[in-house]
Design a protein around this motif. Structure first.
Motif, short mmCIF file in Angstrom:
data_model
loop_
_atom_site.label_atom_id
_atom_site.label_comp_id
_atom_site.label_asym_id
_atom_site.label_seq_id
_atom_site.Cartn_x
_atom_site.Cartn_y
_atom_site.Cartn_z
N PRO A 110 -1.82 0.61 5.25
CA PRO A 110 -3.18 0.43 4.45
C PRO A 110 -3.94 1.44 4.58
CG PRO A 110 -3.37 -1.18 6.00
CD PRO A 110 -1.98 -0.42 6.30
N LEU A 144 -7.38 -3.31 6.48
CA LEU A 144 -6.47 -4.35 6.09
C LEU A 144 -5.56 -5.13 6.87
CD1 LEU A 144 -6.35 -3.07 2.24
CD2 LEU A 144 -8.02 -4.77 3.04
N TRP A 145 -5.28 -4.66 7.89
CA TRP A 145 -4.17 -5.00 8.82
C TRP A 145 -4.10 -6.54 8.94
CZ3 TRP A 145 -7.22 -0.67 10.32
CH2 TRP A 145 -6.77 0.36 9.77
N GLU A 186 1.54 -0.85 -5.13
CA GLU A 186 0.43 0.06 -5.02
C GLU A 186 -0.84 -0.05 -6.04
OE1 GLU A 186 -2.00 3.06 -4.52
OE2 GLU A 186 -0.24 2.89 -2.97
N MET A 194 3.66 -1.61 6.16
CA MET A 194 2.30 -1.99 6.17
C MET A 194 1.40 -0.64 6.69
SD MET A 194 -0.02 -5.43 7.07
CE MET A 194 0.21 -5.20 8.87
N LEU A 200 -3.86 -8.71 5.70
CA LEU A 200 -2.54 -8.65 5.32
C LEU A 200 -1.50 -9.16 5.98
CD1 LEU A 200 -2.63 -5.11 3.58
CD2 LEU A 200 -2.77 -7.08 2.42
N CYS A 203 0.91 -1.10 -0.13
CA CYS A 203 0.10 0.07 -0.07
C CYS A 203 1.01 1.31 -0.18
CB CYS A 203 -0.95 0.06 1.20
SG CYS A 203 -1.96 -1.62 1.19
N ASP A 251 -3.27 -4.53 -5.97
CA ASP A 251 -3.55 -4.34 -4.65
C ASP A 251 -2.60 -5.23 -3.78
OD1 ASP A 251 -5.50 -6.70 -3.69
OD2 ASP A 251 -6.00 -6.17 -5.68
N ALA A 252 -2.43 -4.96 -2.39
CA ALA A 252 -1.74 -5.77 -1.64
C ALA A 252 -2.22 -7.30 -1.54
CB ALA A 252 -1.44 -5.03 -0.39
#
Length: 191
Positions: free
Chosen positions: A124, A130-131, A78, A122, A134, A56, A105-106
């Motif tokens: 996001p 999204l933590w 990204e 990280m 991901l 991200c 996207d991640a």
């Protein structure tokens, strides 16, 4: 930046005082200088030669700062095409070797063939929360070295659910943002 186009400054290393062009994109939230300064003071003993992943990436300020300070390489991820294009242009203009940009996207990127990274940024978009997913992909997908360091930005009053073997090492807050550096302590036990 509050949604306005502008420039941000690299604060240390070989690219010190270089400016990054920042596109006018909704939700783009570059990591402030004082937060980057604190983070890279924490990372100073371990940044040289590391392979880093900037998930991200947005402006890419974290990854470019890492390259400036001696990281061997940074993979930028990204999803926004305009932000990815601006990031590629900034890397080319700065002649920053070791940077590669994936315009995806991640989560999709982390479904690909893994490479191991000793440092992950990280940060996001906060609204997407999204933590946890991901982090799970990073941990279970083989993306991290045994002693990887993971930098996480989140809203000040949010403590993301992260793998149990990610141990908080340093943390701070600036404005509405909480930032923390985690150290990975080996693999999670199989359940």
């Amino acid at each position: 930046m509050n949604g306005r186009a502008g420039r941000i400054r690299i604060i240390g290393g070989s690219l010190r005082n270089s400016r990054l062009d920042v596109p006018d994109l909704p939700g783009l939230r570059p990591t402030p200088e004082r937060v980057r300064e604190t983070l890279f003071n924490w990372l100073a003993p371990t940044i040289a030669g590391v392979q880093a992943l900037d998930l991200c990436a947005g402006t890419g300020a974290l990854g470019i700062e890492a390259l400036s300070r001696g990281a061997a390489g940074v993979q930028f991820v990204e999803r926004d095409a305009a932000a990815a294009r601006a990031l590629r242009e900034n890397l080319a203009r700065l002649k920053a070797p070791g940077g590669a940009v994936a315009a995806t996207d991640a989560a999709s990127y982390l479904h690909g063939a893994p490479r191991t990274f000793g440092l992950v940024f990280m940060d996001p978009p906060f609204a997407l929360e999204l933590w946890a997913p991901l982090a799970r992909q990073l941990e279970q997908g083989g993306w991290l070295t045994p002693s990887a360091q993971i930098y996480v930005e989140s809203p000040r009053n949010t403590l993301p659910a992260l793998p149990a073997n990610w141990q908080a090492w340093r943390e701070g807050a600036a404005g509405d943002v909480r930032f923390a550096l985690y150290r990975r302590a080996g693999d999670l036990p199989l359940s």
